[in-house]
Scaffold this active site. Structure first.
Site, PDB file in Angstrom:
ATOM      1  N   ASN A   7      32.435 -14.227  -3.293  1.00 56.13           N
ATOM      2  CA  ASN A   7      31.307 -14.718  -4.082  1.00 56.13           C
ATOM      3  C   ASN A   7      31.776 -14.840  -5.550  1.00 56.13           C
ATOM      4  OD1 ASN A   7      29.040 -14.605  -5.869  1.00 56.13           O
ATOM      5  ND2 ASN A   7      27.753 -14.005  -4.155  1.00 56.13           N
ATOM      6  N   ASP A   9      29.956 -15.987  -8.153  1.00 54.33           N
ATOM      7  CA  ASP A   9      28.827 -16.086  -9.099  1.00 54.33           C
ATOM      8  C   ASP A   9      29.162 -15.492 -10.467  1.00 54.33           C
ATOM      9  OD1 ASP A   9      27.324 -17.085  -7.032  1.00 54.33           O
ATOM     10  OD2 ASP A   9      26.053 -15.310  -6.807  1.00 54.33           O
ATOM     11  N   HIS A  10      29.844 -14.334 -10.446  1.00 52.98           N
ATOM     12  CA  HIS A  10      29.986 -13.629 -11.721  1.00 52.98           C
ATOM     13  C   HIS A  10      31.129 -14.150 -12.586  1.00 52.98           C
ATOM     14  CE1 HIS A  10      26.516 -11.443 -10.835  1.00 52.98           C
ATOM     15  NE2 HIS A  10      27.028 -10.902  -9.746  1.00 52.98           N
ATOM     16  N   ARG A  18      28.426 -17.393 -22.830  1.00 53.37           N
ATOM     17  CA  ARG A  18      28.712 -18.195 -24.022  1.00 53.37           C
ATOM     18  C   ARG A  18      28.255 -19.650 -23.887  1.00 53.37           C
ATOM     19  NH1 ARG A  18      32.368 -16.107 -27.904  1.00 53.37           N
ATOM     20  NH2 ARG A  18      31.553 -14.012 -28.204  1.00 53.37           N
ATOM     21  N   HIS A  43      25.529 -18.416  -5.184  1.00 55.42           N
ATOM     22  CA  HIS A  43      24.070 -18.331  -5.156  1.00 55.42           C
ATOM     23  C   HIS A  43      23.542 -19.217  -6.281  1.00 55.42           C
ATOM     24  CE1 HIS A  43      20.328 -15.419  -5.183  1.00 55.42           C
ATOM     25  NE2 HIS A  43      19.981 -16.692  -5.055  1.00 55.42           N
ATOM     26  N   ARG A  45      20.709 -19.926  -8.204  1.00 56.35           N
ATOM     27  CA  ARG A  45      19.397 -19.312  -8.435  1.00 56.35           C
ATOM     28  C   ARG A  45      18.463 -20.318  -9.097  1.00 56.35           C
ATOM     29  NH1 ARG A  45      19.759 -13.317  -8.110  1.00 56.35           N
ATOM     30  NH2 ARG A  45      17.591 -13.426  -8.697  1.00 56.35           N
ATOM     31  N   ARG A  49      20.992 -18.859 -13.713  1.00 51.14           N
ATOM     32  CA  ARG A  49      21.576 -17.904 -14.664  1.00 51.14           C
ATOM     33  C   ARG A  49      23.097 -17.843 -14.580  1.00 51.14           C
ATOM     34  NH1 ARG A  49      19.532 -12.229 -12.110  1.00 51.14           N
ATOM     35  NH2 ARG A  49      17.528 -13.246 -12.398  1.00 51.14           N
ATOM     36  N   HIS A  50      23.663 -18.208 -13.439  1.00 52.89           N
ATOM     37  CA  HIS A  50      25.139 -18.242 -13.374  1.00 52.89           C
ATOM     38  C   HIS A  50      25.640 -19.562 -12.787  1.00 52.89           C
ATOM     39  CE1 HIS A  50      24.058 -16.473  -9.520  1.00 52.89           C
ATOM     40  NE2 HIS A  50      23.986 -15.232  -9.967  1.00 52.89           N
ATOM     41  N   GLU A  70      24.065 -19.522  -0.970  1.00 50.48           N
ATOM     42  CA  GLU A  70      22.918 -18.609  -0.902  1.00 50.48           C
ATOM     43  C   GLU A  70      21.783 -19.242  -1.702  1.00 50.48           C
ATOM     44  OE1 GLU A  70      23.910 -14.904  -2.642  1.00 50.48           O
ATOM     45  OE2 GLU A  70      25.384 -14.406  -1.134  1.00 50.48           O
ATOM     46  N   THR A 100      19.993  -8.460  -9.553  1.00 54.19           N
ATOM     47  CA  THR A 100      20.676  -9.058  -8.409  1.00 54.19           C
ATOM     48  C   THR A 100      19.705  -9.019  -7.238  1.00 54.19           C
ATOM     49  OG1 THR A 100      22.645  -8.965  -6.981  1.00 54.19           O
ATOM     50  CG2 THR A 100      21.751  -6.850  -7.745  1.00 54.19           C
ATOM     51  N   THR A 101      20.096  -9.635  -6.117  1.00 57.37           N
ATOM     52  CA  THR A 101      19.189  -9.694  -4.971  1.00 57.37           C
ATOM     53  C   THR A 101      18.767  -8.284  -4.553  1.00 57.37           C
ATOM     54  OG1 THR A 101      20.504 -11.577  -4.253  1.00 57.37           O
ATOM     55  CG2 THR A 101      18.938 -10.700  -2.673  1.00 57.37           C
ATOM     56  N   GLU A 151      23.091 -11.910   7.894  1.00 60.08           N
ATOM     57  CA  GLU A 151      23.950 -11.173   6.961  1.00 60.08           C
ATOM     58  C   GLU A 151      23.249  -9.850   6.698  1.00 60.08           C
ATOM     59  OE1 GLU A 151      25.251 -13.051   3.295  1.00 60.08           O
ATOM     60  OE2 GLU A 151      25.770 -11.098   2.438  1.00 60.08           O
ATOM     61  N   HIS A 191      26.814  -7.064  -0.028  1.00 59.95           N
ATOM     62  CA  HIS A 191      26.043  -6.615  -1.186  1.00 59.95           C
ATOM     63  C   HIS A 191      26.486  -5.226  -1.634  1.00 59.95           C
ATOM     64  CE1 HIS A 191      23.112  -6.589  -4.290  1.00 59.95           C
ATOM     65  NE2 HIS A 191      22.724  -7.796  -3.932  1.00 59.95           N
ATOM     66  N   GLY A 192      27.030  -5.196  -2.821  1.00 65.62           N
ATOM     67  CA  GLY A 192      27.408  -3.926  -3.430  1.00 65.62           C
ATOM     68  C   GLY A 192      28.694  -3.324  -2.876  1.00 65.62           C
ATOM     69  N   GLY A 213      31.486 -10.020  -4.117  1.00 66.07           N
ATOM     70  CA  GLY A 213      31.617 -10.715  -5.387  1.00 66.07           C
ATOM     71  C   GLY A 213      31.883  -9.827  -6.584  1.00 66.07           C
ATOM     72  N   HIS A 214      30.893  -9.033  -6.960  1.00 64.79           N
ATOM     73  CA  HIS A 214      30.939  -8.338  -8.251  1.00 64.79           C
ATOM     74  C   HIS A 214      32.170  -7.454  -8.411  1.00 64.79           C
ATOM     75  CE1 HIS A 214      29.812  -5.314 -11.299  1.00 64.79           C
ATOM     76  NE2 HIS A 214      29.333  -6.385 -11.896  1.00 64.79           N
TER      77      HIS A 214
HETATM   78  N1  PXP Z   1      25.397 -11.226  -0.073  1.00 63.18           N
HETATM   79  C1  PXP Z   1      24.253 -11.638  -0.662  1.00 63.18           C
HETATM   80  C2  PXP Z   1      23.168 -12.188   0.182  1.00 63.18           C
HETATM   81  C3  PXP Z   1      24.101 -11.551  -2.059  1.00 63.18           C
HETATM   82  O1  PXP Z   1      22.948 -11.967  -2.623  1.00 63.18           O
HETATM   83  C4  PXP Z   1      25.156 -11.042  -2.839  1.00 63.18           C
HETATM   84  C5  PXP Z   1      25.027 -10.987  -4.316  1.00 63.18           C
HETATM   85  O2  PXP Z   1      24.927 -12.264  -4.828  1.00 63.18           O
HETATM   86  C6  PXP Z   1      26.329 -10.655  -2.173  1.00 63.18           C
HETATM   87  C7  PXP Z   1      26.414 -10.727  -0.783  1.00 63.18           C
HETATM   88  C8  PXP Z   1      27.515 -10.119  -2.918  1.00 63.18           C
HETATM   89  O3  PXP Z   1      27.182  -8.934  -3.543  1.00 63.18           O
HETATM   90  P1  PXP Z   1      28.169  -8.281  -4.584  1.00 63.18           P
HETATM   91  O4  PXP Z   1      28.282  -9.223  -5.752  1.00 63.18           O
HETATM   92  O5  PXP Z   1      27.493  -6.996  -4.926  1.00 63.18           O
HETATM   93  O6  PXP Z   1      29.492  -8.106  -3.897  1.00 63.18           O
END
Ligand code: PXP
Length: 242
Positions: A7, A9-10, A18, A43, A45, A49-50, A70, A100-101, A151, A191-192, A213-214
């Site tokens: 992912n 996104d970040h 910026r 994602h 959104r 935002r990203h 997503e 976050t979600t 998921e 997630h996480g 992702g993060h």
């Molecule tokens: N899966 C879903 C459905 C999410 O919304 C996210 C966060 O955007 C992730 C996975 C990835 O989560 P993380 O960035 O905490 O790894």
């Protein structure tokens, strides 16, 4: 053994800090694929935002593996998905105030709305995944809607403190995975997840893909994006059955 979808996104979050054009999440997607990711997740959104619409369109052109979008189950996003046609759409809940979600989609409580949204997407040939908490009623609802994948939300496991509560959350994920597989649903999770907690999840039965992702973007600040993706991919590959 599951495969890694990254992912990005970040990477876009840093760019949007910026409102400039670097770092580019499209470049990150290409590097992630080179480093072993089988797919790229973004994602889009509602508040942008990203990830921006431009990122999605460019990724559709350059990503060679699976592009997983997503999105919230709303008509604006449905229209965008039908236009851009990513390989897979994952429906996620979305609240503007959240960082976050938070939590999985309540599929069981919104069957009709989600069914209506899924129909056009399926007719367009997109794979459909539903991001849900690892609860039996949500898995049954996903089956009723004929989703391709669920998921499983790993947030409760990621946030659990102490061995006992981690084991409890892991058991819930494992039971959910077995149930989903038994109903013929493909199983993803995410997630996480971090370099420290991913191994146990990667060892769960029937899991096909992990969305992370993060933690990868965070680690990449110190070691570079390609190495960060490769390190995560290696941990997942080394994980054996529990
Ligand atoms: N899966 C879903 C459905 C999410 O919304 C996210 C966060 O955007 C992730 C996975 C990835 O989560 P993380 O960035 O905490 O790894």
């Amino acid at each position: 053994m599951p495969k890694l979808c990254v992912n990005v996104d970040h990477v876009a979050t840093i760019r949007e800090a910026r409102k400039t054009n670097e770092p580019d999440p499209v470049a990150a997607a290409l590097i992630a694929e080179r480093a072993g990711a089988i797919g790229i997740t973004i994602h889009l959104r509602e508040d942008r935002r990203h990830i921006q619409d431009r990122d999605l369109k460019l990724m559709r052109q350059v990503v060679r593996g699976k592009l997983n979008l997503e999105m919230a189950p709303v008509s604006e996003m449905q229209g965008i998905a039908l236009d851009v046609k990513p390989e897979q759409v994952t429906l996620v809940p979305e609240r503007r105030e959240e960082i976050t979600t938070e939590g999985g989609l309540d599929v069981a409580g919104n069957i009709e709305h989600i069914a209506g949204l899924m129909k056009l997407l399926r007719d367009a040939g997109l794979l459909l995944s539903l991001f849900i908490d690892p609860h039996p009623e949500q898995i049954e609802a996903a089956k009723e809607l004929n989703a391709d994948f669920v998921e499983l939300n790993t947030a409760a496991y990621s946030e659990a403190r102490g061995h006992l509560s981690q084991e409890k959350e892991l058991a819930a994920l494992s039971e959910a995975s077995v149930k989903a597989d038994g109903l013929g649903l493909g199983v993803h999770a995410g997630h996480g997840l971090t370099y420290l907690n991913v191994e146990a999840v990667a060892s769960l039965p029937h899991l096909q893909e992990l969305n992370i992702g993060h933690s990868i973007v965070s680690h990449s600040v110190f070691v570079g994006f390609e190495r960060a993706v490769r390190e995560m991919s290696n941990i997942i590959e080394r994980a054996g059955p529990v």
